[in-house]
Structure formats: C-alpha cells, structure tokens
Design an enzyme around this catalytic site. Structure first.
Site, PDB file in Angstrom:
ATOM      1  N   ASP A  74       0.844  -1.193   0.000  1.00 37.41           N
ATOM      2  CA  ASP A  74       0.000   0.000   0.000  1.00 37.41           C
ATOM      3  C   ASP A  74       0.882   1.247   0.000  1.00 37.41           C
ATOM      4  O   ASP A  74       2.015   1.243   0.483  1.00 37.41           O
ATOM      5  CB  ASP A  74      -0.971   0.007   1.180  1.00 37.41           C
ATOM      6  CG  ASP A  74      -0.277   0.046   2.532  1.00 37.41           C
ATOM      7  OD1 ASP A  74       0.691  -0.716   2.713  1.00 37.41           O
ATOM      8  OD2 ASP A  74      -0.706   0.818   3.412  1.00 37.41           O
ATOM      9  N   ASP A 105       9.032   3.667  -1.175  1.00 42.51           N
ATOM     10  CA  ASP A 105       8.314   3.224   0.028  1.00 42.51           C
ATOM     11  C   ASP A 105       7.055   2.452  -0.376  1.00 42.51           C
ATOM     12  O   ASP A 105       5.982   3.008  -0.444  1.00 42.51           O
ATOM     13  CB  ASP A 105       7.936   4.455   0.850  1.00 42.51           C
ATOM     14  CG  ASP A 105       7.386   4.109   2.213  1.00 42.51           C
ATOM     15  OD1 ASP A 105       7.528   2.950   2.647  1.00 42.51           O
ATOM     16  OD2 ASP A 105       6.782   4.999   2.848  1.00 42.51           O
ATOM     17  N   GLU A 139      -0.105  -0.765   5.921  1.00 44.81           N
ATOM     18  CA  GLU A 139       0.942  -0.119   6.710  1.00 44.81           C
ATOM     19  C   GLU A 139       0.802   1.396   6.726  1.00 44.81           C
ATOM     20  O   GLU A 139       1.057   2.038   7.736  1.00 44.81           O
ATOM     21  CB  GLU A 139       2.323  -0.514   6.163  1.00 44.81           C
ATOM     22  CG  GLU A 139       3.482  -0.264   7.127  1.00 44.81           C
ATOM     23  CD  GLU A 139       4.054   1.137   7.056  1.00 44.81           C
ATOM     24  OE1 GLU A 139       4.825   1.515   7.962  1.00 44.81           O
ATOM     25  OE2 GLU A 139       3.743   1.876   6.079  1.00 44.81           O
ATOM     26  N   GLU A 140       0.388   1.960   5.601  1.00 45.72           N
ATOM     27  CA  GLU A 140       0.264   3.410   5.513  1.00 45.72           C
ATOM     28  C   GLU A 140      -1.058   3.916   6.082  1.00 45.72           C
ATOM     29  O   GLU A 140      -1.285   5.127   6.128  1.00 45.72           O
ATOM     30  CB  GLU A 140       0.387   3.860   4.048  1.00 45.72           C
ATOM     31  CG  GLU A 140       1.711   3.527   3.387  1.00 45.72           C
ATOM     32  CD  GLU A 140       2.880   4.354   3.891  1.00 45.72           C
ATOM     33  OE1 GLU A 140       2.700   5.105   4.884  1.00 45.72           O
ATOM     34  OE2 GLU A 140       3.967   4.247   3.306  1.00 45.72           O
ATOM     35  N   GLU A 168      11.755  -1.226   4.735  1.00 45.46           N
ATOM     36  CA  GLU A 168      11.479   0.211   4.763  1.00 45.46           C
ATOM     37  C   GLU A 168      12.693   0.998   4.265  1.00 45.46           C
ATOM     38  O   GLU A 168      13.839   0.562   4.416  1.00 45.46           O
ATOM     39  CB  GLU A 168      11.156   0.658   6.196  1.00 45.46           C
ATOM     40  CG  GLU A 168       9.797   0.223   6.705  1.00 45.46           C
ATOM     41  CD  GLU A 168       8.654   0.964   6.038  1.00 45.46           C
ATOM     42  OE1 GLU A 168       8.898   2.007   5.386  1.00 45.46           O
ATOM     43  OE2 GLU A 168       7.508   0.501   6.152  1.00 45.46           O
ATOM     44  N   HIS A 353       6.945   9.592  -0.038  1.00 45.13           N
ATOM     45  CA  HIS A 353       5.748  10.384   0.232  1.00 45.13           C
ATOM     46  C   HIS A 353       5.757  11.739  -0.471  1.00 45.13           C
ATOM     47  O   HIS A 353       4.871  12.568  -0.220  1.00 45.13           O
ATOM     48  CB  HIS A 353       5.538  10.594   1.738  1.00 45.13           C
ATOM     49  CG  HIS A 353       5.220   9.343   2.488  1.00 45.13           C
ATOM     50  ND1 HIS A 353       4.596   9.359   3.724  1.00 45.13           N
ATOM     51  CD2 HIS A 353       5.438   8.037   2.217  1.00 45.13           C
ATOM     52  CE1 HIS A 353       4.446   8.118   4.162  1.00 45.13           C
ATOM     53  NE2 HIS A 353       4.960   7.301   3.250  1.00 45.13           N
TER      54      HIS A 353
END
Length: 386
Positions: A74, A105, A139-140, A168, A353
């Site tokens: 995700d 990520d 996870e996000e 990560e 991000h």
C-alpha cells in the site's frame, strides 16, 4: 528463473494500491512468487469500523529457520497529480531513475527481495530452511487489519518466523548509510479539561478551564523526558493541537481540549508514561478526561547475529559499514518484534511520500545484491528457535 527487479518494481507501481485498496499489487507478487515454489496465502481481514485489507503470506520451504522479509504494497495518495512530472502510477524511467508512488516506500524493496530470492535459487537451489514474505496492504493506514492480524493468524497455526528484515527506506542520503535496529514508541494523549460556562464579566459565576489546561500542558513540556541512551535519541513530547471552539469573546468556555504525542525510547513504557501524565495533571487539579493510545512500544534488536548479517551484506556490496540507528517514526517492525528479532533496511528515503518519488536504478540493483548476500548468509547465522 530470472526476475528483473526493475521490471517487477514497475509492475507493482502500476497497480494504484493507495491505502486500503490493493489495486492488484498482491496479485503481481503472487504471479512472481508462485513459479519460484512459494505457497501463497491471501489473508483478508476486516475490523468493525475499518475498511477490509488484503494481505499476503508466502513461504518457500517448511524447515527452520524461517527467514522472513516483511513489507507493504500500500502507498500514500499521490497528492496533486498535476505537480508530478510523470504519472504517479506510470512507472516511467528517466535519466536512470524509476518514478512513481511506492518506488521507494516500498515497492522497489519488495521487487529487489523477490529478484534476490530468484537469483539465489538459480545459483544454490532450495534454502537451508525457509524463506517467507509477509506483505500487508495496511501499513500506511490505521495498521489494524495488516501485519498485526497476519501475525495473529500465524500464531494460531503454529507458524513461526526466526528472523525478519523489513524493507522500509532506511537510508538518509545514500544506500548503505543506515540499518534500523529499533524504533521509538508512539504514545498519544487526548486531554479534555472541564469547567463551567459563563459571562467574562462575571467570572465568579463560571469556572474557566483554560488556565488549568495551559498549566497542565506546561507541566508536561517544561523539562525533557530524558537525555537518551546508547541506542536511542531522547524522547520528545509535542503538543499537536489545542482546541476550544469558542467563537465569542465574552463567553468563558465550558471545556478545552488538547492532543499531544510522545515519541519515547526504551527508558519508558506506555504504562509508565500514562501514570506520569495523570499524576502531573492531578497535581494541577480540576476535572479532566484523558484518553491514551499507544500505537507501538519502543523496541531494540541489540547488535548481534541478525544486525551483523545485514551490516556485513551492506558493506560487501557498498564498501561502507552502515550505522545502527533507532531514529525515525514507526513501522510494522513494532509488531514483528514480538515474534522474532527484526531489523529494517531498504532504499534511500529522501523522496518517499513526495511528489516525483523515485529510486535510482543502480540503487535498486545494488539492493538486490544486498538482499542476495543476506539470503546466502542468514541461515548459517540465525538458528531456528526451539
């Protein structure tokens, strides 16, 4: 069977798996893993009030030790798509870099690990134990229907993992900078202080809760929580919002609220922090409510076989010894640490991000080499637990 990590990363990025949607990303992984001999199990979990989440547990072999790679397919939303120089899910390559949401990520790391496994199987045959992947789609997001529930499912089945690397993005500037051997915990407090509403010209007929709210917040922020220790930076407490919702300048409000977050090291626990906060607020006095939420305790995998195996592999490929660190936010390692020793190592995190998230193709190929070196060494250095 040869797997190109760049092509696999592109295929994953092209699946728009914005939390909690899978977008077909786990299907791409299954198609890559099944021909390698992995037994793949899709696990769908749903908790009341939350969206259902698809997860994947895949295992090659049945013997111990079971070496696990954990990660998530995700991704966070792309934001303003017009701000991207390329489509956020187009997975385009420009000037030696692969662009797309999740490139760093952490779809790139997942692709690198799968490619490393395929290469090792071609070169050396079946592993001297088992290799597994625990991949979540949560996870996000709120992280309630992902790794935590997969681990519960594994425990119920007697399925054990003996060591885990989480992919990560751990490197601040260059591949090989840093391995995460722990993380600080995260503790959030939601405070409401009560009084009695009234006219500002007649304060004796009211009870203003705001001076008490200010004193409470001052009391918990006045001094540092600690100075840190050998492996952890100091804990920090930050007030993130103060709200009254009072539009009138001549009315004393009936209540005020505040939220604060503590990132804490292993000198504290959620229980000890809550006890300290309540004792501090009680000393100020007055009526209040405090709701505390801990999204993960601090943890440390001390320097030893697993961190050294990863560090040796990094040094062999990059030529430099990575720093052991516990900095940064939380990750799903906070759940895995209850099952086995866990460390984190992945790509360079500078663009995660962000608009135009990207990974250098050379880094993707070198990460594949690093994961391959870990796979070659880990079974000799990490025994199966009894």
């Amino acid at each position: 069977m040869t797997i190109d990590p760049i092509a696999l990363a592109q295929a994953l990025i092209r699946r728009p798996s914005v939390t909690p949607e899978d977008g077909g990303a786990l299907g791409v992984l299954e198609e890559a893993l099944t021909p390698l001999g992995f037994a793949c199990q899709r696990l769908r979990f749903e908790e009341e009030g939350t969206a259902p989440v698809e997860n994947l547990y895949a295992r090659l072999g049945t013997a111990g030790p079971n070496f696990c790679f954990a990660g998530h397919t995700d991704v966070v939303p792309p934001g303003d798509r017009k701000a991207w120089s390329v489509g956020p899910f187009a997975a385009e390559i420009h000037n030696g870099k692969l662009y797309g949401r999740g490139a760093v990520d952490m779809k790139g790391a997942i692709a690198a690990f799968v490619a490393a496994v395929a290469r090792d199987l071609d070169a050396s045959g079946p592993p001297a134990g088992s290799i597994s992947l625990l991949i979540t789609g949560d996870e996000e997001g709120v992280a309630v229907n992902g790794t935590k529930k997969v681990l519960d499912w594994m425990r119920e089945r007697g399925e054990r993992i003996d060591a885990c690397v989480v992919g990560e993005p751990t490197n601040p500037k260059a591949l090989g900078d840093m391995i995460k051997i722990g993380r600080r915990g995260s503790f959030t407090g939601y405070l409401t202080v009560y009084g009695a509403q009234g006219h500002v010209a007649y304060p004796h007929l009211a009870d203003n809760p705001l001076p008490r709210l200010v004193r409470m917040l001052d009391a918990i922020t006045r001094a540092p929580l600690d100075q840190g220790n050998e492996h952890f930076q100091p804990s920090n407490l930050e007030v993130t919002t103060i709200d009254v919702g009072n539009p009138a300048n001549n009315v004393i409000p009936a209540q005020g609220t505040a939220t604060f977050n503590i990132r804490f090291n292993d000198m504290h626990s959620a229980a000890s922090l809550e006890a300290w906060v309540r004792e501090t607020f009680d000393a100020v006095g007055g009526a209040y409510d405090l709701r505390c939420v801990c999204s993960g305790d601090s943890f440390l995998t001390p320097p030893g076989p697993l961190p050294e195996t990863v560090a040796d592999a990094v040094e062999r490929v990059t030529g430099k010894r990575p720093e052991y660190s516990t900095t940064g936010g939380t990750s799903d390692a906070r759940f895995i640490k209850d099952a086995c020793p866990v460390v984190e190592f992945g790509l360079v995190g500078q663009t995660m991000h962000k608009v135009d998230e990207h990974v250098a193709l050379d880094d993707l190929l070198r990460l594949t080499d690093i994961y391959g070196a870990i796979i070659r060494d880990v079974f000799a250095r990490i025994p199966a637990r009894p």
